[in-house]
Design an enzyme around this catalytic site. Structure first.
Site, PDB file in Angstrom:
ATOM      1  N   HIS A 113       0.821  -1.222   0.000  1.00  0.00           N
ATOM      2  CA  HIS A 113       0.000   0.000   0.000  1.00  0.00           C
ATOM      3  C   HIS A 113       0.855   1.272   0.000  1.00  0.00           C
ATOM      4  O   HIS A 113       0.356   2.350   0.325  1.00  0.00           O
ATOM      5  CB  HIS A 113      -0.976  -0.004   1.188  1.00  0.00           C
ATOM      6  CG  HIS A 113      -2.056  -1.037   1.054  1.00  0.00           C
ATOM      7  ND1 HIS A 113      -2.843  -1.458   2.107  1.00  0.00           N
ATOM      8  CD2 HIS A 113      -2.493  -1.738  -0.032  1.00  0.00           C
ATOM      9  CE1 HIS A 113      -3.712  -2.373   1.678  1.00  0.00           C
ATOM     10  NE2 HIS A 113      -3.515  -2.569   0.392  1.00  0.00           N
ATOM     11  N   CYS A 143       5.148  13.414  -7.215  1.00  0.00           N
ATOM     12  CA  CYS A 143       4.476  14.426  -8.018  1.00  0.00           C
ATOM     13  C   CYS A 143       3.188  13.868  -8.628  1.00  0.00           C
ATOM     14  O   CYS A 143       3.141  12.701  -9.035  1.00  0.00           O
ATOM     15  CB  CYS A 143       5.426  14.907  -9.117  1.00  0.00           C
ATOM     16  SG  CYS A 143       4.684  16.240 -10.083  1.00  0.00           S
ATOM     17  N   CYS A 190       4.582  14.577 -12.831  1.00  0.00           N
ATOM     18  CA  CYS A 190       5.788  13.961 -13.422  1.00  0.00           C
ATOM     19  C   CYS A 190       6.281  12.805 -12.540  1.00  0.00           C
ATOM     20  O   CYS A 190       5.597  12.393 -11.612  1.00  0.00           O
ATOM     21  CB  CYS A 190       6.874  15.017 -13.645  1.00  0.00           C
ATOM     22  SG  CYS A 190       7.674  15.578 -12.137  1.00  0.00           S
TER      23      CYS A 190
HETATM   24  P1  OAD Z   1      -7.390  -2.786  10.228  1.00  0.00           P
HETATM   25  O1  OAD Z   1      -7.516  -1.612  11.115  1.00  0.00           O
HETATM   26  O2  OAD Z   1      -8.490  -3.053   9.263  1.00  0.00           O
HETATM   27  O3  OAD Z   1      -7.234  -4.109  11.092  1.00  0.00           O
HETATM   28  C1  OAD Z   1      -6.310  -4.199  12.139  1.00  0.00           C
HETATM   29  C2  OAD Z   1      -6.323  -5.622  12.646  1.00  0.00           C
HETATM   30  O4  OAD Z   1      -5.350  -5.739  13.655  1.00  0.00           O
HETATM   31  C3  OAD Z   1      -7.657  -6.070  13.242  1.00  0.00           C
HETATM   32  O5  OAD Z   1      -8.011  -7.349  12.735  1.00  0.00           O
HETATM   33  C4  OAD Z   1      -7.357  -6.150  14.738  1.00  0.00           C
HETATM   34  O6  OAD Z   1      -8.126  -7.169  15.392  1.00  0.00           O
HETATM   35  C5  OAD Z   1      -5.878  -6.470  14.731  1.00  0.00           C
HETATM   36  N1  OAD Z   1      -5.141  -6.047  15.926  1.00  0.00           N
HETATM   37  C6  OAD Z   1      -5.375  -4.990  16.737  1.00  0.00           C
HETATM   38  N2  OAD Z   1      -4.455  -4.912  17.704  1.00  0.00           N
HETATM   39  C7  OAD Z   1      -3.606  -5.949  17.500  1.00  0.00           C
HETATM   40  C8  OAD Z   1      -2.436  -6.406  18.164  1.00  0.00           C
HETATM   41  N3  OAD Z   1      -1.945  -5.785  19.236  1.00  0.00           N
HETATM   42  N4  OAD Z   1      -1.819  -7.511  17.680  1.00  0.00           N
HETATM   43  C9  OAD Z   1      -2.305  -8.156  16.582  1.00  0.00           C
HETATM   44  N5  OAD Z   1      -3.401  -7.773  15.921  1.00  0.00           N
HETATM   45  C10 OAD Z   1      -4.041  -6.687  16.371  1.00  0.00           C
HETATM   46  O7  OAD Z   1      -5.977  -2.651   9.505  1.00  0.00           O
HETATM   47  P2  OAD Z   1      -5.453  -3.426   8.192  1.00  0.00           P
HETATM   48  O8  OAD Z   1      -5.945  -4.812   8.144  1.00  0.00           O
HETATM   49  O9  OAD Z   1      -3.995  -3.186   8.114  1.00  0.00           O
HETATM   50  O10 OAD Z   1      -5.305   0.622   3.375  1.00  0.00           O
HETATM   51  O11 OAD Z   1      -6.166  -2.581   7.065  1.00  0.00           O
HETATM   52  C11 OAD Z   1      -5.898  -2.870   5.742  1.00  0.00           C
HETATM   53  C12 OAD Z   1      -5.873  -1.606   4.948  1.00  0.00           C
HETATM   54  O12 OAD Z   1      -7.089  -0.874   5.136  1.00  0.00           O
HETATM   55  C13 OAD Z   1      -4.784  -0.611   5.343  1.00  0.00           C
HETATM   56  O13 OAD Z   1      -3.539  -0.888   4.738  1.00  0.00           O
HETATM   57  C14 OAD Z   1      -5.342   0.688   4.822  1.00  0.00           C
HETATM   58  C15 OAD Z   1      -6.767   0.544   5.302  1.00  0.00           C
HETATM   59  O14 OAD Z   1      -7.717   1.292   4.620  1.00  0.00           O
HETATM   60  C16 OAD Z   1      -4.844   1.638   2.682  1.00  0.00           C
HETATM   61  O15 OAD Z   1      -4.440   2.659   3.216  1.00  0.00           O
HETATM   62  C17 OAD Z   1      -4.853   1.423   1.204  1.00  0.00           C
END
Ligand code: OAD
Length: 249
Positions: free
Chosen positions: A119, A127, A130
């Protein structure tokens, strides 16, 4: 199932915001997560940027500052250790922070070649017109509300993937290359809600071919049903213990 020794295993680790939670970086969808308080359509889309680039930049600058203050936690460090024992290793992170890159175990870091940021990288400013881009790890070079490209004077934008945008080709190519060379014996899915189909697809390729799939997350996710082991709890405490046990087995 008897686990294959790490030294002859192909290992894929997939991480999300949960692995950085204990370093003090908010997740997206959890309690206190960004998407609980902000509308992604107003901050993380191309049209949001076109409508209000100063607001979008303000949010990304605040996040950059929080990440600069944060330090890698024991789960980031345990991944470096795991990589050092594995036959082959690739980390696919959805995180735009640099905590995986900064984590150090036994004087070693995870080399760039073993780390894919699918991501993007929050410290990259690129930019909108460019090919110019720069990395701003220690401080933002330009404190103007909307930084300008030094080559063509167009607006710079954060080097992250926004909703509705394609995943970076180079990152996809590295992932395809790793998975194309053979199935993974061990896949770890740490701290992600795994709501994107491509994450579930990559996470389950190895287990479909008879490998192990370990999920580390306090909550279930779409990957849970396929996991051979589910560790329910915080990555910073559970994962280093799991690595120590596997290393010694
Ligand atoms: P989320 O916020 O969707 O999920 C976080 C996950 O981490 C959840 O399943 C929680 O249960 C878990 N969690 C929380 N605390 C934890 C801990 N201490 N140890 C282990 N797990 C824990 O975040 P992502 O899955 O990373 O995209 O989200 C995916 C994408 O959605 C991100 O990269 C971002 C967002 O929109 C973009 O920016 C393109």
């Amino acid at each position: 199932m008897t686990a294959k020794p790490l030294s002859s295993s192909r290992v894929l680790a997939i991480t999300g915001a949960g692995i950085s939670a204990e370093s003090g970086i908010p997740t997206f969808r959890g309690p206190g997560g960004y998407w609980r308080n902000f509308d992604p359509a107003k901050l993380a889309t191309e049209s949001a940027f076109r409508a209000n680039p100063a607001l979008v930049w303000e949010w990304y600058r605040e996040r950059r500052a929080g990440i600069r203050r944060a330090t890698p936690n024991p789960a980031h460090v345990a991944l470096v250790e795991l990589a050092s024992h594995a036959g082959e290793f690739l980390l696919l992170t959805q995180n735009v922070d640099d905590l995986h890159a900064r984590a150090e175990w036994n004087g070693q870091h995870l080399p760039d070649a073993q780390r894919v940021q699918i991501h993007g990288d929050i410290f990259v400013s690129r930019c909108t017109r460019c090919d110019y881009q720069r990395r701003e790890v220690t401080a933002d070079a330009d404190s103007a509300p909307i930084p300008c490209c030094p080559e063509c004077s167009s607006a710079l934008r954060p080097g992250v993937v926004w909703f509705g945008e394609s995943l970076p080709c180079a990152a996809l190519g590295r992932m395809d290359e790793f998975l194309g060379r053979g199935p993974c014996d061990l896949t770890l899915v740490i701290g992600t809600s795994a709501l994107f189909g491509y994450i579930v697809d990559w996470a389950t390729r190895g287990v479909d071919a008879g490998g192990e799939l370990i999920e580390i997350n306090p909550e279930p996710s779409p990957v849970s049903a396929f996991a051979t082991t589910r560790l329910r709890g915080a990555a910073a405490s559970l994962f280093p213990r799991w690595v120590a046990e596997r290393r010694d087995s």
